[in-house]
Design a protein around this motif. Structure first.
Motif, PDB file in Angstrom:
ATOM      1  N   ALA A  92      77.030 -68.385 -41.738  1.00 48.38           N
ATOM      2  CA  ALA A  92      75.790 -68.584 -40.993  1.00 48.38           C
ATOM      3  C   ALA A  92      76.060 -69.193 -39.622  1.00 48.38           C
ATOM      4  CB  ALA A  92      74.839 -69.483 -41.786  1.00 48.38           C
ATOM      5  N   ILE A  93      76.948 -70.169 -39.568  1.00 47.27           N
ATOM      6  CA  ILE A  93      77.273 -70.805 -38.288  1.00 47.27           C
ATOM      7  C   ILE A  93      77.888 -69.792 -37.332  1.00 47.27           C
ATOM      8  CG2 ILE A  93      78.776 -72.496 -37.170  1.00 47.27           C
ATOM      9  CD1 ILE A  93      78.343 -74.326 -39.547  1.00 47.27           C
ATOM     10  N   ILE A  94      78.820 -68.975 -37.840  1.00 48.17           N
ATOM     11  CA  ILE A  94      79.456 -67.960 -36.996  1.00 48.17           C
ATOM     12  C   ILE A  94      78.428 -66.955 -36.478  1.00 48.17           C
ATOM     13  CG2 ILE A  94      81.092 -66.025 -36.989  1.00 48.17           C
ATOM     14  CD1 ILE A  94      82.775 -67.615 -38.975  1.00 48.17           C
ATOM     15  N   GLY A  95      77.498 -66.562 -37.357  1.00 51.80           N
ATOM     16  CA  GLY A  95      76.539 -65.540 -36.979  1.00 51.80           C
ATOM     17  C   GLY A  95      75.414 -66.027 -36.088  1.00 51.80           C
ATOM     18  N   SER A 111      85.925 -59.340 -52.343  1.00 53.66           N
ATOM     19  CA  SER A 111      87.227 -58.672 -52.376  1.00 53.66           C
ATOM     20  C   SER A 111      88.379 -59.666 -52.364  1.00 53.66           C
ATOM     21  CB  SER A 111      87.361 -57.711 -51.184  1.00 53.66           C
ATOM     22  OG  SER A 111      87.417 -58.422 -49.958  1.00 53.66           O
ATOM     23  N   TYR A 112      88.128 -60.865 -51.825  1.00 56.40           N
ATOM     24  CA  TYR A 112      89.151 -61.915 -51.813  1.00 56.40           C
ATOM     25  C   TYR A 112      88.969 -62.916 -52.958  1.00 56.40           C
ATOM     26  CZ  TYR A 112      90.756 -60.394 -47.207  1.00 56.40           C
ATOM     27  OH  TYR A 112      91.268 -59.658 -46.167  1.00 56.40           O
ATOM     28  N   LYS A 113      88.090 -62.581 -53.919  1.00 53.49           N
ATOM     29  CA  LYS A 113      87.852 -63.413 -55.102  1.00 53.49           C
ATOM     30  C   LYS A 113      87.273 -64.782 -54.759  1.00 53.49           C
ATOM     31  CE  LYS A 113      89.831 -60.021 -57.295  1.00 53.49           C
ATOM     32  NZ  LYS A 113      88.999 -59.021 -58.009  1.00 53.49           N
ATOM     33  N   ILE A 114      86.671 -64.887 -53.588  1.00 54.29           N
ATOM     34  CA  ILE A 114      86.039 -66.143 -53.199  1.00 54.29           C
ATOM     35  C   ILE A 114      84.619 -66.217 -53.733  1.00 54.29           C
ATOM     36  CG2 ILE A 114      85.286 -67.522 -51.206  1.00 54.29           C
ATOM     37  CD1 ILE A 114      87.572 -66.340 -49.629  1.00 54.29           C
ATOM     38  N   PHE A 115      84.041 -65.059 -53.982  1.00 55.36           N
ATOM     39  CA  PHE A 115      82.644 -64.972 -54.364  1.00 55.36           C
ATOM     40  C   PHE A 115      82.484 -63.923 -55.465  1.00 55.36           C
ATOM     41  CE2 PHE A 115      78.643 -62.581 -53.647  1.00 55.36           C
ATOM     42  CZ  PHE A 115      77.735 -63.572 -53.972  1.00 55.36           C
ATOM     43  N   THR A 116      81.618 -64.220 -56.432  1.00 49.12           N
ATOM     44  CA  THR A 116      81.280 -63.256 -57.467  1.00 49.12           C
ATOM     45  C   THR A 116      79.772 -63.045 -57.467  1.00 49.12           C
ATOM     46  OG1 THR A 116      81.121 -65.017 -59.127  1.00 49.12           O
ATOM     47  CG2 THR A 116      83.241 -63.864 -58.930  1.00 49.12           C
ATOM     48  N   PHE A 117      79.349 -61.903 -58.002  1.00 50.59           N
ATOM     49  CA  PHE A 117      77.931 -61.552 -57.933  1.00 50.59           C
ATOM     50  C   PHE A 117      77.143 -62.027 -59.156  1.00 50.59           C
ATOM     51  CE2 PHE A 117      79.873 -58.573 -54.949  1.00 50.59           C
ATOM     52  CZ  PHE A 117      79.013 -58.677 -53.868  1.00 50.59           C
ATOM     53  N   ASP A 118      77.484 -63.199 -59.674  1.00 54.72           N
ATOM     54  CA  ASP A 118      76.664 -63.787 -60.729  1.00 54.72           C
ATOM     55  C   ASP A 118      75.562 -64.622 -60.084  1.00 54.72           C
ATOM     56  OD1 ASP A 118      77.592 -66.877 -60.801  1.00 54.72           O
ATOM     57  OD2 ASP A 118      79.323 -65.593 -60.413  1.00 54.72           O
ATOM     58  N   ALA A 119      74.562 -64.971 -60.871  1.00 54.47           N
ATOM     59  CA  ALA A 119      73.371 -65.634 -60.330  1.00 54.47           C
ATOM     60  C   ALA A 119      73.703 -66.946 -59.625  1.00 54.47           C
ATOM     61  CB  ALA A 119      72.361 -65.882 -61.459  1.00 54.47           C
ATOM     62  N   VAL A 120      74.570 -67.756 -60.225  1.00 49.93           N
ATOM     63  CA  VAL A 120      74.895 -69.065 -59.643  1.00 49.93           C
ATOM     64  C   VAL A 120      75.562 -68.908 -58.290  1.00 49.93           C
ATOM     65  CG1 VAL A 120      76.254 -71.164 -59.929  1.00 49.93           C
ATOM     66  CG2 VAL A 120      75.090 -70.167 -61.904  1.00 49.93           C
ATOM     67  N   SER A 121      76.528 -68.003 -58.202  1.00 51.91           N
ATOM     68  CA  SER A 121      77.233 -67.784 -56.940  1.00 51.91           C
ATOM     69  C   SER A 121      76.299 -67.227 -55.874  1.00 51.91           C
ATOM     70  CB  SER A 121      78.413 -66.827 -57.151  1.00 51.91           C
ATOM     71  OG  SER A 121      79.374 -67.396 -58.009  1.00 51.91           O
ATOM     72  N   VAL A 141      73.439 -68.050 -50.826  1.00 52.54           N
ATOM     73  CA  VAL A 141      72.186 -68.004 -50.073  1.00 52.54           C
ATOM     74  C   VAL A 141      71.809 -69.399 -49.580  1.00 52.54           C
ATOM     75  CG1 VAL A 141      69.707 -67.548 -50.229  1.00 52.54           C
ATOM     76  CG2 VAL A 141      71.336 -65.952 -51.273  1.00 52.54           C
ATOM     77  N   PHE A 142      71.959 -70.401 -50.446  1.00 50.78           N
ATOM     78  CA  PHE A 142      71.644 -71.774 -50.054  1.00 50.78           C
ATOM     79  C   PHE A 142      72.573 -72.234 -48.936  1.00 50.78           C
ATOM     80  CE2 PHE A 142      71.935 -76.466 -50.862  1.00 50.78           C
ATOM     81  CZ  PHE A 142      70.638 -76.768 -50.468  1.00 50.78           C
ATOM     82  N   GLY A 143      73.846 -71.866 -49.014  1.00 52.86           N
ATOM     83  CA  GLY A 143      74.787 -72.208 -47.953  1.00 52.86           C
ATOM     84  C   GLY A 143      74.402 -71.585 -46.626  1.00 52.86           C
ATOM     85  N   VAL A 144      73.933 -70.338 -46.671  1.00 55.72           N
ATOM     86  CA  VAL A 144      73.481 -69.662 -45.450  1.00 55.72           C
ATOM     87  C   VAL A 144      72.278 -70.385 -44.850  1.00 55.72           C
ATOM     88  CG1 VAL A 144      72.419 -67.559 -44.549  1.00 55.72           C
ATOM     89  CG2 VAL A 144      74.381 -67.391 -46.073  1.00 55.72           C
ATOM     90  N   LEU A 201      82.652 -72.911 -53.330  1.00 54.24           N
ATOM     91  CA  LEU A 201      83.203 -71.900 -52.433  1.00 54.24           C
ATOM     92  C   LEU A 201      82.137 -70.960 -51.866  1.00 54.24           C
ATOM     93  CD1 LEU A 201      86.663 -70.895 -53.971  1.00 54.24           C
ATOM     94  CD2 LEU A 201      86.187 -72.144 -51.852  1.00 54.24           C
ATOM     95  N   PRO A 202      81.238 -70.413 -52.699  1.00 57.44           N
ATOM     96  CA  PRO A 202      80.181 -69.578 -52.121  1.00 57.44           C
ATOM     97  C   PRO A 202      79.290 -70.337 -51.141  1.00 57.44           C
ATOM     98  CG  PRO A 202      80.349 -69.190 -54.471  1.00 57.44           C
ATOM     99  CD  PRO A 202      81.213 -70.377 -54.173  1.00 57.44           C
ATOM    100  N   PHE A 203      78.997 -71.603 -51.471  1.00 62.28           N
ATOM    101  CA  PHE A 203      78.165 -72.406 -50.575  1.00 62.28           C
ATOM    102  C   PHE A 203      78.854 -72.595 -49.226  1.00 62.28           C
ATOM    103  CE2 PHE A 203      77.197 -76.510 -48.667  1.00 62.28           C
ATOM    104  CZ  PHE A 203      75.819 -76.434 -48.538  1.00 62.28           C
ATOM    105  N   LEU A 204      80.123 -73.001 -49.258  1.00 64.11           N
ATOM    106  CA  LEU A 204      80.864 -73.208 -48.009  1.00 64.11           C
ATOM    107  C   LEU A 204      81.023 -71.908 -47.239  1.00 64.11           C
ATOM    108  CD1 LEU A 204      83.650 -75.705 -49.187  1.00 64.11           C
ATOM    109  CD2 LEU A 204      81.574 -76.210 -47.879  1.00 64.11           C
TER     110      LEU A 204
END
Length: 213
Positions: A14-17, A141-151, A156-159, A5-8
């Protein structure tokens, strides 16, 4: 799931921006036309290195902000106001941008390192930092992403992958994308206004949920 989910999310963000014509992707296209795809891809690699660092700094900064819920809510409310104003401006008041994609618009010298040029042009673009701060806080805020190292690394890799995909399309398919580029330039105000308006609506919903739940 904490990786996918964080990758996607980073990939889509990134594509939108980056997809609308901007200094980096249009310069990459110009390098491709004048110096060939190989040099253009070297330019892109330089730009991606800076984007990677900018995105990582943004997410780390957002992680500290996210610990203070009151600050997060305040930033959302400020963002709501900013996105609303931007939407009204681009939809009703902004003038149509002029096309500025000509051969003399960007001066490039073949002797200059394309890698460092990519880094330089990417470094003077400060948009990714506030953009990815807002993106990461919103995703959290939507629980799609958490601030742990893996996420964080996954986002960042997805971006980076999403950014490379857009740049690659500009480098390889620029001639075919010219008509699309003209369309985006002519309708840029409406596109930006609709996107920021959509973000403003999502932000408003998130704020209302916070206050009434």
């Amino acid at each position: 799931m904490s990786v996918i989910l964080p990758f996607l999310s980073g990939f889509v963000a990134a594509i939108i921006g980056i997809f609308p014509p901007g200094l980096i992707n249009m310069t990459a296209a110009k390098v491709s036309v004048t110096d060939g795809r190989r040099r253009a891809l070297v330019f892109v690699l330089g730009a991606l290195l800076v984007i990677l660092v900018q995105t990582y700094i943004s997410v780390i900064f957002a992680r500290y902000i996210n610990k203070n819920e009151e600050v997060v809510v305040l930033l959302r409310e400020i963002g709501l106001g900013i996105f609303t104003v931007i939407s009204f401006y681009f939809l009703f008041f902004a003038k149509t941008p002029k096309k500025q994609i000509d051969k003399e618009s960007i001066q490039l010298k073949s002797k200059r390192s394309r890698f460092f040029m990519g880094m330089l042009i990417s470094a003077i673009n400060f948009f990714p930092i506030p953009y990815y701060v807002l993106v990461s806080i919103t995703l959290a805020s939507y629980k799609i992403f958490t601030f742990d190292a893996v996420s964080i690394y996954s986002l960042v890799f997805g971006v980076v992958v999403g950014s490379f995909s857009v740049f690659y399309c500009y480098v390889v398919f620029f001639e075919k994308l010219k008509s699309k580029t003209d369309y985006f330039i002519k309708n840029m105000n409406t596109i930006i206004g609709l996107v920021t308006g959509f973000v403003a609506i999502l932000t408003l919903i998130n704020i209302l949920n916070y206050h009434f739940n």
